[in-house]
Motif scaffolding. Structure first.
Motif, PDB file in Angstrom:
ATOM      1  N   SER A  56      60.759  60.108   6.695  1.00  0.00           N
ATOM      2  CA  SER A  56      60.101  61.385   6.394  1.00  0.00           C
ATOM      3  C   SER A  56      58.852  61.206   5.544  1.00  0.00           C
ATOM      4  O   SER A  56      57.892  61.962   5.672  1.00  0.00           O
ATOM      5  N   ALA A  57      58.829  60.186   4.693  1.00  0.00           N
ATOM      6  CA  ALA A  57      57.671  59.940   3.827  1.00  0.00           C
ATOM      7  C   ALA A  57      56.427  59.581   4.622  1.00  0.00           C
ATOM      8  O   ALA A  57      55.310  59.697   4.114  1.00  0.00           O
ATOM      9  N   GLN A  58      56.589  59.167   5.889  1.00  0.00           N
ATOM     10  CA  GLN A  58      55.446  58.772   6.701  1.00  0.00           C
ATOM     11  C   GLN A  58      55.027  59.846   7.713  1.00  0.00           C
ATOM     12  O   GLN A  58      54.139  59.613   8.522  1.00  0.00           O
ATOM     13  N   VAL A  59      55.667  61.008   7.643  1.00  0.00           N
ATOM     14  CA  VAL A  59      55.311  62.114   8.532  1.00  0.00           C
ATOM     15  C   VAL A  59      54.131  62.872   7.924  1.00  0.00           C
ATOM     16  O   VAL A  59      54.136  63.167   6.725  1.00  0.00           O
ATOM     17  N   PRO A  60      53.100  63.197   8.736  1.00  0.00           N
ATOM     18  CA  PRO A  60      51.992  64.001   8.199  1.00  0.00           C
ATOM     19  C   PRO A  60      52.495  65.333   7.641  1.00  0.00           C
ATOM     20  O   PRO A  60      53.548  65.833   8.051  1.00  0.00           O
ATOM     21  N   ALA A  84      59.054  69.201  14.564  1.00  0.00           N
ATOM     22  CA  ALA A  84      59.513  68.246  13.555  1.00  0.00           C
ATOM     23  C   ALA A  84      60.919  68.635  13.128  1.00  0.00           C
ATOM     24  O   ALA A  84      61.175  69.809  12.839  1.00  0.00           O
ATOM     25  N   GLN A  85      61.821  67.650  13.101  1.00  0.00           N
ATOM     26  CA  GLN A  85      63.212  67.912  12.751  1.00  0.00           C
ATOM     27  C   GLN A  85      63.674  66.952  11.662  1.00  0.00           C
ATOM     28  O   GLN A  85      64.297  65.927  11.947  1.00  0.00           O
ATOM     29  N   PRO A  86      63.370  67.273  10.379  1.00  0.00           N
ATOM     30  CA  PRO A  86      63.866  66.428   9.292  1.00  0.00           C
ATOM     31  C   PRO A  86      65.384  66.587   9.180  1.00  0.00           C
ATOM     32  O   PRO A  86      65.910  67.685   9.371  1.00  0.00           O
ATOM     33  N   ASP A  87      66.089  65.483   8.892  1.00  0.00           N
ATOM     34  CA  ASP A  87      67.553  65.574   8.832  1.00  0.00           C
ATOM     35  C   ASP A  87      68.104  65.693   7.417  1.00  0.00           C
ATOM     36  O   ASP A  87      69.305  65.754   7.216  1.00  0.00           O
ATOM     37  N   GLY A  88      67.225  65.700   6.428  1.00  0.00           N
ATOM     38  CA  GLY A  88      67.672  65.862   5.050  1.00  0.00           C
ATOM     39  C   GLY A  88      68.082  64.567   4.377  1.00  0.00           C
ATOM     40  O   GLY A  88      68.482  64.572   3.214  1.00  0.00           O
ATOM     41  N   THR A  89      68.016  63.449   5.086  1.00  0.00           N
ATOM     42  CA  THR A  89      68.393  62.159   4.498  1.00  0.00           C
ATOM     43  C   THR A  89      67.214  61.215   4.364  1.00  0.00           C
ATOM     44  O   THR A  89      67.401  60.038   4.087  1.00  0.00           O
ATOM     45  N   GLY A  90      65.997  61.718   4.623  1.00  0.00           N
ATOM     46  CA  GLY A  90      64.814  60.871   4.546  1.00  0.00           C
ATOM     47  C   GLY A  90      64.327  60.392   5.897  1.00  0.00           C
ATOM     48  O   GLY A  90      63.418  59.570   5.985  1.00  0.00           O
ATOM     49  N   ILE A  91      64.933  60.918   6.970  1.00  0.00           N
ATOM     50  CA  ILE A  91      64.551  60.561   8.338  1.00  0.00           C
ATOM     51  C   ILE A  91      64.094  61.845   9.041  1.00  0.00           C
ATOM     52  O   ILE A  91      64.711  62.902   8.879  1.00  0.00           O
ATOM     53  N   THR A  92      63.045  61.734   9.850  1.00  0.00           N
ATOM     54  CA  THR A  92      62.555  62.880  10.617  1.00  0.00           C
ATOM     55  C   THR A  92      62.411  62.485  12.075  1.00  0.00           C
ATOM     56  O   THR A  92      61.950  61.387  12.378  1.00  0.00           O
TER      57      THR A  92
END
Length: 99
Positions: A56-60, A84-92
């Motif tokens: 997620s940190a690398q998603v615009p 965009a579908q972030p999963d809440g664990t740091g992954i999108t």
């Protein structure tokens, strides 16, 4: 607080491939173009639903509508981020459409 190290999942030597967002640097992602079956009439319809998964940190900041170029097996394809579908664990997971 415990922080998971997810970098092994995004190693281009193993699972990941390279993608680059318009105006950005190369980012390791996991590319998936799974077939999805829809209910269209009595026979149905199958289409591909390309997506990339990345930290997620690398998603615009506002990814929807952004062009992303994905390299898979030496071939590059341009996509537009549709959702965009972030999963809440740091992954999108970013759902893509061919540009």
């Amino acid at each position: 607080m415990f922080t998971e190290d997810i970098s092994a999942f995004f190693s281009t030597a193993d699972f990941a491939t390279t993608a680059s967002f318009a105006g950005g640097a190369d980012v390791p992602v996991i590319f998936d173009a799974a077939a999805v079956q829809g209910s269209v009439g009595p026979l149905g319809m199958v289409s591909a639903m390309p997506a990339i998964t990345l930290p997620s940190a690398q998603v615009p900041a506002s990814p929807v509508g952004v062009i992303v170029v994905v390299t898979v097996d030496g071939a590059t394809v341009s996509y537009v981020v549709a959702d965009a579908q972030p999963d809440g664990t740091g992954i999108t997971r970013l759902l893509l459409e061919v540009a």
